[in-house]
Motif scaffolding. Structure first.
Motif, PDB file in Angstrom:
ATOM      1  N   GLN A  14     176.252  36.861  83.319  1.00  0.00           N
ATOM      2  CA  GLN A  14     175.325  38.132  83.394  1.00  0.00           C
ATOM      3  C   GLN A  14     174.135  37.855  83.055  1.00  0.00           C
ATOM      4  O   GLN A  14     173.596  38.057  81.700  1.00  0.00           O
ATOM      5  CB  GLN A  14     176.009  39.453  82.790  1.00  0.00           C
ATOM      6  N   ARG A  15     173.023  37.365  84.086  1.00  0.00           N
ATOM      7  CA  ARG A  15     171.575  36.830  83.585  1.00  0.00           C
ATOM      8  C   ARG A  15     170.505  37.920  84.143  1.00  0.00           C
ATOM      9  O   ARG A  15     171.008  39.021  84.564  1.00  0.00           O
ATOM     10  CB  ARG A  15     171.494  35.480  84.178  1.00  0.00           C
ATOM     11  N   TYR A  16     169.562  37.349  84.411  1.00  0.00           N
ATOM     12  CA  TYR A  16     168.649  38.353  84.882  1.00  0.00           C
ATOM     13  C   TYR A  16     167.226  37.379  85.397  1.00  0.00           C
ATOM     14  O   TYR A  16     167.071  36.224  85.270  1.00  0.00           O
ATOM     15  CB  TYR A  16     167.936  39.287  83.829  1.00  0.00           C
ATOM     16  N   TYR A  17     166.542  37.894  86.291  1.00  0.00           N
ATOM     17  CA  TYR A  17     165.325  37.476  86.844  1.00  0.00           C
ATOM     18  C   TYR A  17     164.137  38.008  86.097  1.00  0.00           C
ATOM     19  O   TYR A  17     163.992  38.985  85.578  1.00  0.00           O
ATOM     20  CB  TYR A  17     164.802  37.811  88.198  1.00  0.00           C
ATOM     21  N   ALA A  18     163.548  37.162  85.168  1.00  0.00           N
ATOM     22  CA  ALA A  18     162.641  37.460  84.049  1.00  0.00           C
ATOM     23  C   ALA A  18     161.261  38.099  84.609  1.00  0.00           C
ATOM     24  O   ALA A  18     160.740  38.504  83.449  1.00  0.00           O
ATOM     25  CB  ALA A  18     162.316  36.139  83.220  1.00  0.00           C
ATOM     26  N   PHE A  19     160.967  38.135  85.352  1.00  0.00           N
ATOM     27  CA  PHE A  19     159.677  38.361  86.035  1.00  0.00           C
ATOM     28  C   PHE A  19     159.600  39.644  86.788  1.00  0.00           C
ATOM     29  O   PHE A  19     160.559  40.402  87.142  1.00  0.00           O
ATOM     30  CB  PHE A  19     158.818  37.467  86.706  1.00  0.00           C
ATOM     31  N   ALA A  20     158.077  40.212  86.950  1.00  0.00           N
ATOM     32  CA  ALA A  20     157.915  41.418  87.816  1.00  0.00           C
ATOM     33  C   ALA A  20     157.251  41.213  89.174  1.00  0.00           C
ATOM     34  O   ALA A  20     156.525  42.093  89.602  1.00  0.00           O
ATOM     35  CB  ALA A  20     157.366  42.769  86.889  1.00  0.00           C
ATOM     36  N   ASP A  21     157.696  39.917  89.479  1.00  0.00           N
ATOM     37  CA  ASP A  21     156.903  39.509  90.904  1.00  0.00           C
ATOM     38  C   ASP A  21     157.740  39.572  92.067  1.00  0.00           C
ATOM     39  O   ASP A  21     157.040  39.334  93.143  1.00  0.00           O
ATOM     40  CB  ASP A  21     156.151  38.304  90.421  1.00  0.00           C
ATOM     41  N   ASN A  22     158.903  39.819  91.971  1.00  0.00           N
ATOM     42  CA  ASN A  22     159.862  39.604  93.236  1.00  0.00           C
ATOM     43  C   ASN A  22     160.919  40.800  93.037  1.00  0.00           C
ATOM     44  O   ASN A  22     161.881  40.654  92.578  1.00  0.00           O
ATOM     45  CB  ASN A  22     160.203  38.204  93.348  1.00  0.00           C
ATOM     46  N   ILE A  23     160.701  41.778  93.701  1.00  0.00           N
ATOM     47  CA  ILE A  23     161.620  42.792  93.713  1.00  0.00           C
ATOM     48  C   ILE A  23     162.954  42.427  94.243  1.00  0.00           C
ATOM     49  O   ILE A  23     164.210  42.868  93.398  1.00  0.00           O
ATOM     50  CB  ILE A  23     161.014  44.109  94.181  1.00  0.00           C
ATOM     51  N   THR A  24     163.010  41.735  95.207  1.00  0.00           N
ATOM     52  CA  THR A  24     164.272  41.178  95.767  1.00  0.00           C
ATOM     53  C   THR A  24     164.991  40.116  94.693  1.00  0.00           C
ATOM     54  O   THR A  24     166.322  40.719  94.639  1.00  0.00           O
ATOM     55  CB  THR A  24     164.179  40.368  97.044  1.00  0.00           C
ATOM     56  N   SER A  25     164.412  39.476  94.171  1.00  0.00           N
ATOM     57  CA  SER A  25     165.009  38.597  93.001  1.00  0.00           C
ATOM     58  C   SER A  25     165.537  39.545  91.968  1.00  0.00           C
ATOM     59  O   SER A  25     166.699  39.313  91.237  1.00  0.00           O
ATOM     60  CB  SER A  25     164.293  37.599  92.472  1.00  0.00           C
TER      61      SER A  25
END
Length: 580
Positions: free
Chosen positions: A360-371
């Motif tokens: 259960q991980r995450y995408y660290a940034f706010a630059d790609n809403i799809t990711s």
């Protein structure tokens, strides 16, 4: 050793504002570049004063460090946090409130908040000296600017007390007089400072309307142009000043109710906000390279997950959003997870470690809403409403915050508000919901990508009202005053959340609510409670004699003066993770 490895250098902050500064010079009087058509520098000085960072406009560098490591005010106040597992080994010092390896006040003490609160108020001194030398209509045309500049000083000094306790005040802001007494002012008793500010705020509420009517028509036209906050609407200024006064009176009531109660009733009889008080800058916010707080938020999206103490009060059914069962603010405050639901992060690191290791991980940034939508196993604050909202206004006050202030006044019998505390709680839900859907709709980021999820329509008034009634019922049924304060402060956390973390930290320290999750690290269970921030080290060098008299306060464990006697020593944590 200090956690310097967490920090990335903040490069050339001044340069980020260069384009904006050129634009404001075109729009407003530049006090340093008079020309034949400009005869009065005061309006330009006022505009510069109210648009300075660290006063009303929040600051990039400050916010970068506020969020980055997860060990500053937002982390310890459980307003926002990283998705912590044992890979972040610096949290092994989380219980340390002494060395700086645990609680980190660098965003304040290391980002010149203390110093800038004085230097960026220099325009107040110039306006004061100039207006006091005037006579006749010219003096009357400048008096409103002086009164509002005085308010900015009072507002900022109130914040300084809330963070540091004793501050230089009565001999400060008088550098033009010369002399060591004013250049290196003494530290003053914080309660006396608060009482002086409250008295001066009351004076401004009473005199500002008359001062405005005495301005010439031409001066009023200039004021409307230069007043970037309220466009010359003096009634909004009066209401905001009285709101600030009322908030400070409620704080001091915990240590001197006899002093505060008659003044609270007086303030209740004066104008208070009748609408949300926000304003926009003259440019769109640049979250990638600007100097305001959202750049710091954008660059630290991985430290802006919603903690369970907020999520558990938003999401009551299963993890999905269910209108009528969950708080209607949930879908505009939180970003949904890859499971198409909403899940907060926990301070139970032992349990969260297992979730992280299971994938259960995450995408660290706010630059790609799809990711973000396809990867995140926990809910960050909404990138739409907060991180990427280039139209985010500057926050001054909202009806929701006022409702909760009135609820506390009614609950503690500090004054007659005309309603029950429960009614004010319901009002807050209604007003707060409208406010957060409004902010969400201001954004343009990722329009056309799952708009029904990211830009949801506001629920019907019937649904919002029913939810407000539900919270009111819980509040009314709560057995004790402290139980009711718990619900009230839960609502304050939901309403102000990441928008006003300093305010929430002040309220957490003052009321000891809402209760936080204990921090479980391996076999240790910690409940740290930082009370204040350190003075900047420059004070030890520049003002050593006066600083020596408050050196015993230069720690993070001494409560601010407004913490009531019966709350000192109260550690506001749950015993477990069951959420009563």
């Amino acid at each position: 050793m200090k956690k310097s490895y967490l920090y990335i250098a903040v490069m050339a902050l001044a340069a980020t504002f260069s384009a904006c500064k050129k634009d404001v010079e075109k729009r407003f009087y530049d006090p340093d570049k008079l020309n034949a058509t400009v005869t009065d520098v005061i309006p330009g000085l006022f505009t510069q004063l109210i648009t300075n960072n660290k006063l009303f406009v929040q600051d990039y560098g400050e916010w970068y460090y506020l969020l980055n490591g997860g060990t500053s005010i937002t982390g310890y106040g459980q307003v926002a946090q990283r998705y912590i597992s044992y890979r972040y080994d610096w949290f092994s010092s989380y219980n340390d409130l002494v060395s700086g390896n645990g609680f980190d006040d660098f965003p304040i003490s290391g980002q010149s908040f203390f110093q800038n609160s004085y230097t960026r108020l220099k325009n107040y001194e110039v306006i004061k000296d100039s207006v006091e030398l005037r006579t006749g209509q010219l003096k009357q045309d400048g008096d409103v600017y002086l009164k509002l500049a005085t308010f900015v000083k009072l507002y900022q000094c109130g914040k300084l007390v809330d963070l540091f306790n004793s501050i230089p005040y009565f001999d400060a802001f008088q550098g033009v007089k010369g002399g060591t007494q004013y250049l290196f002012p003494k530290y003053d008793d914080p309660k006396q400072v608060y009482q002086s500010i409250i008295a001066d705020l009351g004076g401004l509420v009473n005199t500002l309307p008359t001062a405005f009517t005495q301005m010439s028509p031409a001066a009023k036209t200039v004021f409307q142009q230069q007043d970037f906050a309220f466009k010359g609407d003096i009634n909004k200024w009066v209401a905001f000043i009285n709101f600030t006064r009322l908030k400070m009176l409620v704080r001091i009531a915990g240590v001197d109710e006899a002093y505060a109660k008659p003044l609270i009733q007086d303030a209740l009889g004066k104008p208070l906000p009748t609408t949300d008080l926000t304003w926009t800058m003259w440019y769109k916010i640049d979250v990638f390279g600007g100097g305001t707080w959202q750049r710091g938020l954008y660059e630290n999206a991985y430290a802006a997950f919603i903690p369970n103490i907020i999520m558990k009060r938003l999401n009551y059914g299963d993890s999905t959003y269910q209108p009528g069962i969950d708080d209607p603010r949930l879908p505009v405050l939180a970003l949904p997870t890859k499971f198409k639901d909403y899940r907060g992060v926990s301070a139970n690191i032992e349990q969260q470690e297992a979730l992280y290791n299971s994938g259960q991980r995450y995408y660290a940034f706010a630059d790609n809403i799809t990711s973000s939508l396809s990867t995140n196993a926990k809910s960050m604050y909404s990138h739409i409403t907060l991180h990427r909202n280039e139209n985010m206004p500057v926050y001054m006050a909202t009806l929701g915050e006022l409702d909760l202030l009135l609820a506390e006044i009614a609950l503690k019998n500090l004054g007659n508000t005309g309603k029950t505390a429960g009614d004010h709680i319901k009002d807050e839900v209604m007003h707060s919901t409208s406010f957060w859907y409004y902010l969400n709709q201001l954004s343009t980021y990722a329009r056309g990508t799952l708009d029904s999820v990211l830009y949801p329509s506001k629920p019907t008034d019937a649904i919002v009202s029913a939810w407000g009634e539900n919270i009111k019922t819980k509040f009314t049924a709560a057995a004790t005053l402290e139980d009711k304060m718990e619900i009230l402060m839960q609502q304050k956390y939901i309403h102000l959340n990441l928008l006003q973390p300093y305010e929430l930290w002040s309220e957490l320290r003052r009321t000891r609510h809402p209760k936080l999750e204990p921090f479980t690290w391996h076999s240790s269970v910690w409940k740290p409670m930082p009370e204040r921030v350190h003075y900047p080290t420059v004070e030890l060098t520049n003002n050593p004699d006066n600083f020596a008299k408050v050196a015993n306060e230069n720690n993070t464990t001494t409560p601010i003066f407004w913490v009531p006697a019966n709350q000192r020593g109260v550690i506001p944590y749950w015993d477990n993770y069951n959420y009563q």
